[in-house]
Design a protein around this motif. Structure first.
Motif, PDB file in Angstrom:
ATOM      1  N   CYS A   7     -42.199 -16.946  22.791  1.00  0.00           N
ATOM      2  CA  CYS A   7     -42.539 -16.123  21.619  1.00  0.00           C
ATOM      3  C   CYS A   7     -44.019 -15.770  21.618  1.00  0.00           C
ATOM      4  CB  CYS A   7     -42.175 -16.845  20.327  1.00  0.00           C
ATOM      5  SG  CYS A   7     -40.419 -16.828  19.964  1.00  0.00           S
ATOM      6  N   GLN A  11     -45.502 -12.055  21.612  1.00  0.00           N
ATOM      7  CA  GLN A  11     -46.402 -11.634  20.534  1.00  0.00           C
ATOM      8  C   GLN A  11     -47.720 -11.129  21.105  1.00  0.00           C
ATOM      9  OE1 GLN A  11     -45.356 -11.668  17.187  1.00  0.00           O
ATOM     10  NE2 GLN A  11     -47.094 -10.299  17.094  1.00  0.00           N
ATOM     11  N   PHE A  41     -34.020 -16.640  21.181  1.00  0.00           N
ATOM     12  CA  PHE A  41     -34.974 -15.957  20.313  1.00  0.00           C
ATOM     13  C   PHE A  41     -35.232 -14.478  20.607  1.00  0.00           C
ATOM     14  CE2 PHE A  41     -37.543 -17.903  23.670  1.00  0.00           C
ATOM     15  CZ  PHE A  41     -38.326 -16.837  24.082  1.00  0.00           C
ATOM     16  N   PHE A  45     -36.627 -11.971  17.839  1.00  0.00           N
ATOM     17  CA  PHE A  45     -37.993 -11.480  18.023  1.00  0.00           C
ATOM     18  C   PHE A  45     -38.031  -9.959  17.918  1.00  0.00           C
ATOM     19  CE2 PHE A  45     -41.697  -9.985  20.204  1.00  0.00           C
ATOM     20  CZ  PHE A  45     -42.683 -10.852  19.769  1.00  0.00           C
TER      21      PHE A  45
END
Length: 90
Positions: A7, A11, A41, A45
């Motif tokens: 993640c 990001q 995820f 996301f």
């Protein structure tokens, strides 16, 4: 790769502050999506960060397409497919 690390990588790729070139963002998403842990995820996301992704890459259709493909790569359940079709109006 742990989910948090994946993640963080995603990001960093979309926020534009870490020096990752726009042309390399899709490659980051693709690399993260190859990890089985990413199944947990990637779709979330994409949904949670769609506005930021669209804001950064709105005029770059091929980049957005590659990001979406990477995020949906692990999509398996009918529920996930329905969720994506509603959110993105497919």
């Amino acid at each position: 790769m742990r989910a948090n690390n994946g993640c963080r990588q995603l990001q960093s790729a979309i926020d534009g502050t870490t020096g990752i070139r726009m042309s390399d963002v899709a490659a980051v998403f693709s690399e993260v999506s190859r990890n089985p842990i990413a199944e947990e995820f990637m779709l979330d996301f994409l949904i949670e960060n769609w506005e930021a992704i669209n804001a950064r890459f709105g005029n770059e259709f091929s980049e957005i397409q590659s990001i979406i493909k990477a995020c949906l790569r692990m999509m398996r359940s009918e529920g996930q497919i329905m969720l994506v079709s509603v959110i993105f109006e497919f």
